[in-house]
Scaffold this motif. Structure first.
Motif, PDB file in Angstrom:
ATOM      1  N   ASN A   1       0.821  -1.208   0.000  1.00  0.00           N
ATOM      2  CA  ASN A   1       0.000   0.000   0.000  1.00  0.00           C
ATOM      3  C   ASN A   1       0.860   1.265   0.000  1.00  0.00           C
ATOM      4  O   ASN A   1       0.531   2.253  -0.670  1.00  0.00           O
ATOM      5  CB  ASN A   1      -0.932   0.010   1.204  1.00  0.00           C
ATOM      6  CG  ASN A   1      -2.000  -1.071   1.121  1.00  0.00           C
ATOM      7  OD1 ASN A   1      -2.168  -1.709   0.086  1.00  0.00           O
ATOM      8  ND2 ASN A   1      -2.725  -1.271   2.204  1.00  0.00           N
ATOM      9  N   ALA A   2       1.953   1.209   0.762  1.00  0.00           N
ATOM     10  CA  ALA A   2       2.857   2.365   0.823  1.00  0.00           C
ATOM     11  C   ALA A   2       3.509   2.616  -0.533  1.00  0.00           C
ATOM     12  O   ALA A   2       3.679   3.773  -0.946  1.00  0.00           O
ATOM     13  CB  ALA A   2       3.922   2.137   1.893  1.00  0.00           C
ATOM     14  N   ILE A   3       3.856   1.542  -1.237  1.00  0.00           N
ATOM     15  CA  ILE A   3       4.469   1.688  -2.559  1.00  0.00           C
ATOM     16  C   ILE A   3       3.482   2.302  -3.544  1.00  0.00           C
ATOM     17  O   ILE A   3       3.816   3.237  -4.286  1.00  0.00           O
ATOM     18  CB  ILE A   3       4.978   0.324  -3.079  1.00  0.00           C
ATOM     19  CG1 ILE A   3       6.194  -0.133  -2.262  1.00  0.00           C
ATOM     20  CG2 ILE A   3       5.354   0.419  -4.564  1.00  0.00           C
ATOM     21  CD1 ILE A   3       6.665  -1.538  -2.600  1.00  0.00           C
ATOM     22  N   PHE A   4       2.255   1.806  -3.550  1.00  0.00           N
ATOM     23  CA  PHE A   4       1.236   2.338  -4.457  1.00  0.00           C
ATOM     24  C   PHE A   4       0.965   3.815  -4.186  1.00  0.00           C
ATOM     25  O   PHE A   4       0.973   4.646  -5.104  1.00  0.00           O
ATOM     26  CB  PHE A   4      -0.076   1.541  -4.322  1.00  0.00           C
ATOM     27  CG  PHE A   4      -0.010   0.162  -4.894  1.00  0.00           C
ATOM     28  CD1 PHE A   4       0.826  -0.138  -5.954  1.00  0.00           C
ATOM     29  CD2 PHE A   4      -0.799  -0.854  -4.362  1.00  0.00           C
ATOM     30  CE1 PHE A   4       0.881  -1.420  -6.486  1.00  0.00           C
ATOM     31  CE2 PHE A   4      -0.754  -2.145  -4.897  1.00  0.00           C
ATOM     32  CZ  PHE A   4       0.093  -2.424  -5.956  1.00  0.00           C
ATOM     33  N   LEU A   5       0.724   4.130  -2.912  1.00  0.00           N
ATOM     34  CA  LEU A   5       0.387   5.500  -2.537  1.00  0.00           C
ATOM     35  C   LEU A   5       1.584   6.428  -2.706  1.00  0.00           C
ATOM     36  O   LEU A   5       1.458   7.540  -3.242  1.00  0.00           O
ATOM     37  CB  LEU A   5      -0.120   5.535  -1.090  1.00  0.00           C
ATOM     38  CG  LEU A   5      -0.663   6.866  -0.567  1.00  0.00           C
ATOM     39  CD1 LEU A   5      -1.757   7.407  -1.468  1.00  0.00           C
ATOM     40  CD2 LEU A   5      -1.191   6.684   0.857  1.00  0.00           C
ATOM     41  N   GLY A   6       2.743   5.970  -2.255  1.00  0.00           N
ATOM     42  CA  GLY A   6       3.951   6.794  -2.339  1.00  0.00           C
ATOM     43  C   GLY A   6       4.361   7.082  -3.767  1.00  0.00           C
ATOM     44  O   GLY A   6       4.775   8.211  -4.095  1.00  0.00           O
ATOM     45  N   THR A   7       4.245   6.100  -4.642  1.00  0.00           N
ATOM     46  CA  THR A   7       4.608   6.295  -6.044  1.00  0.00           C
ATOM     47  C   THR A   7       3.677   7.298  -6.719  1.00  0.00           C
ATOM     48  O   THR A   7       4.119   8.196  -7.455  1.00  0.00           O
ATOM     49  CB  THR A   7       4.569   4.957  -6.810  1.00  0.00           C
ATOM     50  OG1 THR A   7       5.484   4.037  -6.199  1.00  0.00           O
ATOM     51  CG2 THR A   7       4.960   5.159  -8.273  1.00  0.00           C
ATOM     52  N   THR A   8       2.379   7.158  -6.458  1.00  0.00           N
ATOM     53  CA  THR A   8       1.405   8.095  -7.032  1.00  0.00           C
ATOM     54  C   THR A   8       1.692   9.524  -6.601  1.00  0.00           C
ATOM     55  O   THR A   8       1.704  10.451  -7.424  1.00  0.00           O
ATOM     56  CB  THR A   8      -0.029   7.707  -6.606  1.00  0.00           C
ATOM     57  OG1 THR A   8      -0.316   6.390  -7.069  1.00  0.00           O
ATOM     58  CG2 THR A   8      -1.050   8.678  -7.191  1.00  0.00           C
ATOM     59  N   CYS A   9       1.935   9.703  -5.313  1.00  0.00           N
ATOM     60  CA  CYS A   9       2.203  11.044  -4.784  1.00  0.00           C
ATOM     61  C   CYS A   9       3.522  11.602  -5.313  1.00  0.00           C
ATOM     62  O   CYS A   9       3.620  12.784  -5.656  1.00  0.00           O
ATOM     63  CB  CYS A   9       2.225  11.008  -3.253  1.00  0.00           C
ATOM     64  SG  CYS A   9       0.607  10.701  -2.504  1.00  0.00           S
TER      65      CYS A   9
ATOM     66  N   PHE B   1      -7.756   3.561  -5.019  1.00  0.00           N
ATOM     67  CA  PHE B   1      -7.183   3.320  -3.683  1.00  0.00           C
ATOM     68  C   PHE B   1      -8.253   3.340  -2.600  1.00  0.00           C
ATOM     69  O   PHE B   1      -8.195   2.568  -1.636  1.00  0.00           O
ATOM     70  CB  PHE B   1      -6.110   4.369  -3.371  1.00  0.00           C
ATOM     71  CG  PHE B   1      -4.877   4.273  -4.232  1.00  0.00           C
ATOM     72  CD1 PHE B   1      -4.554   3.102  -4.903  1.00  0.00           C
ATOM     73  CD2 PHE B   1      -4.027   5.361  -4.375  1.00  0.00           C
ATOM     74  CE1 PHE B   1      -3.420   3.005  -5.693  1.00  0.00           C
ATOM     75  CE2 PHE B   1      -2.889   5.280  -5.158  1.00  0.00           C
ATOM     76  CZ  PHE B   1      -2.592   4.105  -5.827  1.00  0.00           C
ATOM     77  N   GLU B   2      -9.233   4.230  -2.737  1.00  0.00           N
ATOM     78  CA  GLU B   2     -10.317   4.297  -1.755  1.00  0.00           C
ATOM     79  C   GLU B   2     -11.146   3.006  -1.775  1.00  0.00           C
ATOM     80  O   GLU B   2     -11.504   2.464  -0.726  1.00  0.00           O
ATOM     81  CB  GLU B   2     -11.199   5.512  -2.042  1.00  0.00           C
ATOM     82  CG  GLU B   2     -10.542   6.839  -1.693  1.00  0.00           C
ATOM     83  CD  GLU B   2     -11.369   8.040  -2.118  1.00  0.00           C
ATOM     84  OE1 GLU B   2     -10.924   9.165  -1.886  1.00  0.00           O
ATOM     85  OE2 GLU B   2     -12.467   7.836  -2.696  1.00  0.00           O
ATOM     86  N   LYS B   3     -11.455   2.533  -2.956  1.00  0.00           N
ATOM     87  CA  LYS B   3     -12.235   1.296  -3.080  1.00  0.00           C
ATOM     88  C   LYS B   3     -11.468   0.087  -2.555  1.00  0.00           C
ATOM     89  O   LYS B   3     -12.069  -0.862  -2.019  1.00  0.00           O
ATOM     90  CB  LYS B   3     -12.631   1.082  -4.542  1.00  0.00           C
ATOM     91  CG  LYS B   3     -13.677   2.072  -5.038  1.00  0.00           C
ATOM     92  CD  LYS B   3     -14.085   1.784  -6.474  1.00  0.00           C
ATOM     93  CE  LYS B   3     -15.175   2.746  -6.923  1.00  0.00           C
ATOM     94  NZ  LYS B   3     -15.586   2.494  -8.338  1.00  0.00           N
ATOM     95  N   ALA B   4     -10.127   0.125  -2.698  1.00  0.00           N
ATOM     96  CA  ALA B   4      -9.287  -0.985  -2.224  1.00  0.00           C
ATOM     97  C   ALA B   4      -8.930  -0.840  -0.744  1.00  0.00           C
ATOM     98  O   ALA B   4      -8.184  -1.658  -0.199  1.00  0.00           O
ATOM     99  CB  ALA B   4      -8.015  -1.067  -3.055  1.00  0.00           C
ATOM    100  N   LYS B   5      -9.451   0.210  -0.092  1.00  0.00           N
ATOM    101  CA  LYS B   5      -9.189   0.486   1.328  1.00  0.00           C
ATOM    102  C   LYS B   5      -7.722   0.815   1.605  1.00  0.00           C
ATOM    103  O   LYS B   5      -7.259   0.711   2.743  1.00  0.00           O
ATOM    104  CB  LYS B   5      -9.631  -0.693   2.209  1.00  0.00           C
ATOM    105  CG  LYS B   5     -11.101  -1.063   2.079  1.00  0.00           C
ATOM    106  CD  LYS B   5     -11.998   0.087   2.479  1.00  0.00           C
ATOM    107  CE  LYS B   5     -13.477  -0.309   2.362  1.00  0.00           C
ATOM    108  NZ  LYS B   5     -14.379   0.815   2.718  1.00  0.00           N
TER     109      LYS B   5
END
Length: 399
Positions: free
Chosen positions: A11-19, A189-193
């Motif tokens: 989750n950190a990789i997905f969110l961090g990469t997007t940001c 990301f919201e749908k995947a929690k």
């Protein structure tokens, strides 16, 4: 990959990469004016003073935007703040070069670019800190801190290859693409929690928001924000012009040297966290050592006029100051998660940082013709010395 088997890491990789990718678009766009300034001045239609006034107004709008949007970011979902900010900033950034004949209107439009770009960082820091573990929050913050530093060489590369108006067009398109992609990914990301909201709120029993932040050293880090903001924003903004005017390089060569210099400077985010880890995760020691190294480097740039060595010292001075900035943005701000005010506090710190940058940009532009570049270097050295004093961890005497 083993990394993706761990839910927190994934989750950190997905969110961090997007940001991080989105924030690269922000800093690419915001460094364009500084990167193309030598070209604009060479046309004869622009002066140091005009470019300085445009940049100052931008910094003011950006600073006020950070303060306002930081508070709003604690109340509105990040996907709306970030995506809307990127798209609207792209519109204003696109319009600016086509409004040059209307000087005041052009300044306001470019200032609005800053206001809309100020919708991104504070909500981004909040959503990362509240949806990742503390260690992963630092890693994610490191990613988009690196993006903020890497935006300068990216702008320099494009500025060295293309006409200045085209550079504005490309950066605007990049912002639009980032805005749309960010909105879509945040919905996923919201749908995947991966992202949820409202988990942390200010604790009423701790005496109010101001007292809570004072307990978390907000005053000290406000001063750190002001000092590093002047160096990482204003000094970097004027670096291409410094290289061209003080060291005597052509605008094209200045753009190339600026690109190489800022590419090296972008490594400061990683150097800062490496140092922070080796010092037992001590923020105060990390910032103090960074400021001392920066002061020594500015002194070297003051005394040594040989172009190659001078640039090396200047790069090191900015790099080490940015190490202190990295500790502030990548470690301190995410650490405020439990206060429930990450966005507000981050917005405030960015506000004071860019207000200082706004004041110093005009001051530096006007000072070049009066005191000269060398004495300006001395003033930058003095600013960092103040940072050293602020960073010294004074211990309170026991009653």
């Amino acid at each position: 990959m083993n990394l993706f088997k761990n839910k927190d890491v994934r989750n950190a990789i997905f969110l961090g990469t997007t940001c991080s990718v989105s924030y690269l678009g922000v800093y690419f766009a915001r460094n364009v004016l500084g990167a193309v300034s030598p070209q604009m001045i060479e046309t004869g239609a622009f002066t140091n003073e005009y470019i300085g006034s445009v940049s100052s107004l931008y910094f003011i709008f950006y600073a006020v935007g950070q303060l306002i949007n930081g508070v709003i970011g604690d109340k509105i979902k990040a996907k709306y703040m970030i995506s809307l900010g990127l798209i609207l900033a792209g519109v204003c950034n696109f319009l600016f070069p086509y409004m040059i004949g209307y000087e005041n209107a052009a300044k306001v439009v470019y200032g609005l670019t800053g206001f809309f770009l100020a919708m991104i960082y504070a909500p981004m820091t909040k959503v990362v800190s509240e949806n990742t573990t503390p260690i992963h929050a630092v890693r994610c913050s490191l990613g988009y801190t690196f993006s903020s530093f890497f935006g300068s060489p990216l702008a320099g590369i494009v500025a060295a290859a293309l006409a200045w108006k085209t550079v504005f067009d490309i950066s605007s398109i990049a912002l639009w693409i980032m805005g749309v992609c960010c909105f879509i990914l945040f919905i996923i990301f919201e749908k995947a929690k991966i992202i949820t909201y409202g988990k942390y709120k200010p604790k009423k029993d701790e005496g109010g928001s101001i007292k809570i932040l004072i307990k978390h050293q907000i005053i000290k880090f406000t001063l750190v924000s002001i000092i590093t903001g002047i160096i990482r924003t204003t000094v970097v903004f004027w670096l291409p012009t410094y290289i061209a005017q003080y060291l005597g390089f052509s605008p094209e060569t200045s753009a190339l040297l600026f690109t190489v210099s800022t590419l090296i400077i972008s490594a400061s985010a990683f150097i800062a966290i490496f140092m922070y880890e080796r010092l037992g995760r001590n923020m105060n020691k990390s910032i103090l050592i960074s400021f001392i190294a920066s002061a020594i480097s500015f002194a070297g740039a003051y005394f040594v006029k040989m172009p190659a060595v001078n640039i090396a010292f200047m790069v090191l001075a900015i790099l080490f100051s940015n190490c202190a900035a990295s500790i502030l943005w990548s470690v301190y701000c995410p650490s405020l998660r439990d206060t429930g005010m990450v966005s507000s506090a981050t917005g405030f710190l960015d506000f004071v940082s860019y207000m200082a940058a706004a004041a110093s940009s005009t001051l530096f532009a006007n000072s070049v013709s009066t005191i000269g570049w060398q004495n300006l270097i001395l003033s930058w050295f003095a600013i960092i010395v103040v940072g050293i004093i602020v960073a010294i961890p004074f211990k309170k005497k026991k009653a």
